[in-house]
Design an enzyme around this catalytic site. Structure first.
Site, mmCIF file in Angstrom:
data_model
loop_
_atom_site.group_PDB
_atom_site.id
_atom_site.type_symbol
_atom_site.label_atom_id
_atom_site.label_comp_id
_atom_site.label_asym_id
_atom_site.label_seq_id
_atom_site.Cartn_x
_atom_site.Cartn_y
_atom_site.Cartn_z
ATOM 1 N N GLU A 1 -13.984 -19.284 14.002
ATOM 2 C CA GLU A 1 -13.572 -20.582 14.516
ATOM 3 C C GLU A 1 -12.166 -20.445 15.108
ATOM 4 O O GLU A 1 -11.300 -19.856 14.468
ATOM 5 C CB GLU A 1 -13.551 -21.645 13.410
ATOM 6 N N GLY B 1 -5.582 -21.221 6.257
ATOM 7 C CA GLY B 1 -5.848 -21.300 4.823
ATOM 8 C C GLY B 1 -7.174 -20.685 4.406
ATOM 9 O O GLY B 1 -7.228 -19.811 3.547
ATOM 10 N N ALA B 2 -8.247 -21.155 5.024
ATOM 11 C CA ALA B 2 -9.569 -20.707 4.602
ATOM 12 C C ALA B 2 -10.579 -21.121 5.660
ATOM 13 O O ALA B 2 -10.246 -21.877 6.575
ATOM 14 C CB ALA B 2 -9.940 -21.337 3.267
ATOM 15 N N MET B 3 -11.809 -20.614 5.518
ATOM 16 C CA MET B 3 -12.810 -20.877 6.548
ATOM 17 C C MET B 3 -14.189 -21.071 5.924
ATOM 18 O O MET B 3 -14.622 -20.277 5.093
ATOM 19 C CB MET B 3 -12.818 -19.703 7.539
ATOM 20 N N GLU B 4 -14.868 -22.110 6.403
ATOM 21 C CA GLU B 4 -16.099 -22.590 5.771
ATOM 22 C C GLU B 4 -17.378 -21.915 6.261
ATOM 23 O O GLU B 4 -18.438 -22.543 6.246
ATOM 24 C CB GLU B 4 -16.205 -24.102 6.011
ATOM 25 N N ASN B 5 -17.334 -20.651 6.707
ATOM 26 C CA ASN B 5 -18.542 -19.965 7.178
ATOM 27 C C ASN B 5 -19.731 -20.253 6.249
ATOM 28 O O ASN B 5 -19.594 -20.218 5.034
ATOM 29 C CB ASN B 5 -18.301 -18.463 7.202
ATOM 30 N N HIS C 1 -12.544 -28.425 -0.265
ATOM 31 C CA HIS C 1 -12.603 -28.729 1.170
ATOM 32 C C HIS C 1 -13.616 -27.827 1.878
ATOM 33 O O HIS C 1 -14.501 -28.310 2.591
ATOM 34 C CB HIS C 1 -11.203 -28.551 1.780
ATOM 35 N N GLU C 2 -13.488 -26.527 1.681
ATOM 36 C CA GLU C 2 -14.401 -25.605 2.378
ATOM 37 C C GLU C 2 -15.832 -25.805 1.885
ATOM 38 O O GLU C 2 -16.775 -25.765 2.670
ATOM 39 C CB GLU C 2 -13.964 -24.148 2.194
HETATM 40 N N1 B3K Z 1 -12.144 -24.872 9.840
HETATM 41 C C1 B3K Z 1 -11.103 -23.996 9.424
HETATM 42 C C2 B3K Z 1 -9.948 -23.937 10.377
HETATM 43 C C3 B3K Z 1 -10.152 -23.016 11.525
HETATM 44 C C4 B3K Z 1 -8.878 -22.863 12.322
HETATM 45 C C5 B3K Z 1 -9.089 -22.117 13.568
HETATM 46 N N2 B3K Z 1 -7.844 -21.896 14.297
HETATM 47 C C6 B3K Z 1 -10.594 -24.326 8.066
HETATM 48 C C7 B3K Z 1 -10.788 -25.716 7.626
HETATM 49 O O1 B3K Z 1 -10.297 -26.667 8.169
HETATM 50 O O2 B3K Z 1 -11.509 -25.910 6.678
HETATM 51 ZN ZN ZN Z 2 -11.670 -28.051 7.296
#
Ligand code: B3K
Ligand code: ZN
Length: 879
Positions: A127, A267-271, A303-304
């Site tokens: 993302e 911070g983190a990513m919701e893959n 959140h994720e």
């Molecule tokens: N969706 C990701 C953020 C991605 C940032 C890309 N530059 C984390 C979050 O908001 O949960």
């Molecule tokens: Zn988010």
């Protein structure tokens, strides 16, 4: 890097994709030098597309293309057109299979987008548009596909091979290689793709969903961190349960995995099924993580996880809709934290952050609506406006429709849109339709930037017992939006009697009084409400709970603010009244200092402050909130011309005065709030530690040996990071041998723990001392520092950029230093560079000398070969 003039993308130009990708099969052969990516895509024309004979255009950046096959036939190079950002095939059939082979170099990827290496392991961040850095694809969120991914790597180096979904096949190959194939049954956009390969240890657990399905939970970390995962695991299970109970949302795969990596831009990513986390938002042990870390970890894990429904199952049609998933998911994680901890404290922290950062963004050159109409670089729009103001917008639906009405809207949203890529309009329509409401005016919260101002006037008619409130709204001009139309603003209001009790409320035309808080719907530029049947003139409590993200002004006297701070039944407004009072007092001190007058703390303020300090009925965490003075940044925003030195002098003076006048009380608080027993992260203990460390920081303002010893002995005895860091932070405020001694001890103890060293870097970079810049420059030479690791950059360079007296040093040294770092980072990692350059955007708010120096630095940067990320911010700041 910079194109001649970077393109601007507009929401109004949105068109459905010309092709859809039904199936995506990927094979990554991970190598020490390069990685080969094979992709097999089943494509077909989109029946909803505007142009029926459009060519196929695939996105791709920095890819070495090896071969292209269409329906089994190798294409010759003349049959496609390749440029720096795309691969185009004209004259393709309506449905076909495309096979592409290309090579990438994750080892050389310093941008940390796409596939890269972190601590010897492979990981991805896609993302918003990182997928195109791995292979050619239609890299946009409204193209959702079913993915099957095979990861091939050397067994010894990469025993763990992960991707989204469930593992369906694994095996051993020649030359010490092995592979795992993963299949994700849920169609998803490319930005939710993830791959991880490495030598990782795993904490395993399981979770039984409300409907009785067993889900395997796995947290993967580097082996030496395996003892720091328990809190994350507990948080995950808590979040899974909460989402079932509050929103009826269950997890939908057999496995949920989280991986912690040290090198991560955010911070983190919701893959889907495979969240990737910055290790600072996952790893925690009492001796390495503070209460604040524990709280943030719990919030971000939630959140994720919550994104699985709000973001993944229902995703965004295009990146302008980012707040559809982010604002909503922040609202969900805020509600989660508020419900599992002390709600008032969470609300205060959230509003404090919204005011000190989002209000500032909304008043500057990067101001944009929650749904921006255009962007140059989408990564620049992961902002406090899209996230935090977006969450406030979602909260207003709940305020307007009630908790049940909001739930009805959520249910309808999922019923209509599960499995689709949609817009904020669709969300609004679901909320409106589920409740039979016309919310068309509410749309303006998505379209108009700027912080609305609500001015309140009142009138009391003793003879009839009528009290009239007149509310007027306006909103300042923002870039591209000179005029604003009125918003639909829910203003929660209560009325206090002379004893400070809430009065029952009856509006004109109502038969009887009902309730003590009413949500007034302000829809016009000016509106009136008449309350009847009152026996005395009330004092209004406005925008209770911060019911709308606006600035409210009412001509309160200082006595009235102190009264509200002592009595308001709305706990948030009690804090807010105190905050307004303190802001006013500090602005007075700033004016004194600027005029060369001797500053003096008003007696009334001291009395009100002492009353809070000694109030035995107040919960510790809330008390700590009420005793914290407004931040220097917040005070800066209240001034026409920001004077960082006067602000710092006034705030320091106030801290010293409050410490000196109330020394015995602070000491009493300090000694009665010791937490006994083993460290536990629970809201009550955390509140006590917070208050005790706050007391210590006030006492530190008194200088002198006794206070140094108090802090030093806390530092020596602390068995948890909250108290250790609290003591070190207090010592940073006092000159003396103890400070350097403690810093050295801390460093020696933690030299091999990068996350703890980040705290050590940040403390020194945020110290408001004349030698801070020299110290920061020296720390950049420390072997633990690396400009390639975002966490190190944020903790050292970022902390200095946020240090008001360091960055804004009148001689311009702070500006030149940060400008030089931005220049270096621009070439290495544009996203991190863009975050660092943000501090320059508000240059117009300073005195002529600082303005000229900040502007010169911005102009110097503008002349360089800039990334799109940095270019957008620099050019918009200078406009
Ligand atoms: N969706 C990701 C953020 C991605 C940032 C890309 N530059 C984390 C979050 O908001 O949960
Ligand atoms: Zn988010």
């Amino acid at each position: 890097m910079k194109e001649a003039s970077p393109r601007t993308i507009y929401l109004k130009d949105y068109r459905p994709p010309a092709f859809l990708i039904e199936r995506t099969e990927l094979r990554f052969a991970l190598g020490e030098d390069s990685t080969q990516v094979e992709s097999r895509l089943r494509l077909r024309r989109n029946p909803a597309a505007a142009t029926p004979a459009a060519p196929l255009v695939l996105d791709g950046e920095d890819l070495e293309l090896l071969s292209v096959r269409l329906d089994g036939r190798d294409l010759a190079p003349g049959e496609w057109v390749q440029d720096a950002e795309s691969l185009t095939l004209a004259n393709v059939p309506d449905a076909f299979v495309l096979e592409i082979v290309n090579r990438i170099k994750p080892q050389e990827n310093t941008r940390l987008e796409g596939l890269y290496k972190s601590s010897g392991n492979f990981c991805t961040q896609c993302e918003a548009e990182g997928f195109r850095c791995m292979t050619y694809y239609i890299d946009r969120p409204d193209v959702m596909s079913v993915f099957t991914t095979t990861v091939v790597g050397e067994q010894a180096r990469y025993p763990v091979l992960l991707s989204n979904g469930n593992p369906v096949e694994k095996g051993v190959l020649d030359d010490g290689q092995h592979f795992v194939t993963w299949h994700d049954p849920h169609p998803k956009p490319s930005y939710l793709f993830a791959l991880v390969a490495g030598n990782l240890s795993c904490l395993e657990d399981s979770y039984k969903t409300a409907s009785g399905r067993e889900v395997a939970l796995r947290i993967y970390v580097e082996p030496h961190n395996i003892d720091k995962c328990d809190h994350a695991m507990a948080s995950l299970k808590k979040a899974m349960r909460w989402d079932e109970q509050r929103f009826g949302l269950e997890y939908d795969l057999d496995i949920f995995m989280i991986v912690a990596v040290d090198d991560f831009n955010m911070g983190a990513m919701e893959n889907k099924g495979l969240n990737v986390f910055n290790s600072k938002l996952l790893l925690a042990r009492p001796d390495t993580a503070t209460d604040l870390d524990y709280e943030r970890i719990e919030g971000v894990i939630a959140h994720e996880y919550f994104h699985n429904w709000t973001g993944n199952r229902v995703t965004c049609r295009d990146w302008f809709q980012l707040s559809l998933k982010e604002g909503l998911t922040v609202f969900r994680d805020q509600s989660f934290t508020a419900e599992v901890t002390a709600g008032t404290v969470k609300r205060i922290d959230d509003v404090r952050m919204l005011r000190s950062r989002q209000f500032v963004e909304d008043a500057g050159p990067m101001a944009h609506p929650v749904r921006p109409p255009s962007y140059m670089e989408i990564n620049n729009f992961y902002t406090v406006t899209v996230y935090e103001k977006g969450a406030e917008v979602v909260r207003m639906y709940e305020t307007l429709l009630g908790r049940e009405g909001f739930r009805r809207g959520m249910d309808l949203y999922f019923e209509r849109h599960d499995g689709h890529a949609v817009t904020t309009d669709d969300f609004l329509a679901a909320m409106a339709d589920a409740n039979g409401e016309d919310l068309s005016q509410f749309q303006r919260w998505y379209e108009q930037a700027g912080t609305p101002r609500v001015t309140v006037e009142d009138a009391w008619d003793a003879a009839s017992g009528r009290y009239t409130l007149t509310l007027r709204q306006s909103c300042p001009a923002t870039p591209g939006q000179p005029e604003k139309r009125p918003f639909l603003i829910p203003v929660a209001v209560g009325l206090l009697d002379a004893q400070g009790r809430d009065m029952p409320l009856r509006l004109a035309a109502e038969a009887q009084a009902a309730g003590t808080t009413r949500v007034l719907r302000l829809t016009e530029a000016e509106q009136q409400w008449v309350f009847e049947g009152l026996v005395e003139r009330p004092l209004p409590s406005l925008n209770r709970g911060f019911s709308a993200p606006v600035r409210v002004s009412y001509p309160y006297t200082e006595t009235q603010l102190a009264f509200l701070a002592a009595h308001d039944a709305d706990a948030f407004n009690r804090w807010d009244a105190g905050e307004q009072l303190a802001t006013r007092v500090l602005l007075g001190l700033i004016a004194d200092i600027q005029a060369g007058r001797e500053p003096a703390l008003p007696e009334r303020f001291l009395t009100a402050f002492a009353a809070v300090l000694t109030d035995a009925g107040l919960e510790a965490a809330v008390k700590a909130e009420m005793l914290m003075l407004p931040s220097e940044n917040w005070l800066a925003e209240q001034m026409d011309v920001i004077d960082p030195d006067a602000i710092h002098a006034a705030r320091s003076y106030a801290r010293r005065a409050l410490a000196g006048e109330l020394e015995a009380q602070w000491l009493g608080l300090y000694h009665t709030h010791e937490v006994s027993g083993e460290y536990r992260f629970d809201p009550r203990d955390a509140g006590r530690r917070r208050l005790r460390n706050l007391a210590l920081s006030y006492l530190a303002a008194l200088d002198g040996k006794p206070m140094r010893q108090l802090a030093a002995s806390q530092f020596e005895q602390a068995d948890n990071m909250t108290d250790s860091l609290g003591a070190l932070a207090a010592l940073m405020l006092i000159d003396g041998a103890e400070r350097e001694q403690a810093l050295a001890t801390f460093y020696d103890h933690w030299r091999n723990d990068p996350l703890v060293l980040d705290k050590w870097f940040a403390l020194q970079a945020s110290a408001q001392r004349p030698d801070t810049l020299a110290r920061v420059e020296q720390l950049m030479q420390n072997p633990a520092f690396s400009i390639r690791t975002p966490n190190r950059v944020y903790s050292l360079i970022g902390a200095f950029a946020g240090n008001p007296t360091g960055f804004h040093a009148a001689d311009g040294s702070g500006y030149r230093f940060i400008g030089a770092q931005v220049e270096t980072l621009n070439a290495l990692n544009p996203q991190v560079a863009a975050r660092m350059v943000g501090v320059f955007t508000r240059w117009r708010r300073y005195d002529a000398g600082r303005q000229a120096q900040m502007r010169a630095e911005l102009e110097r940067l503008q002349g360089l070969d800039l990334s799109r990320d940095v270019y957008e911010i620099v050019s918009k700041s200078l406009q």
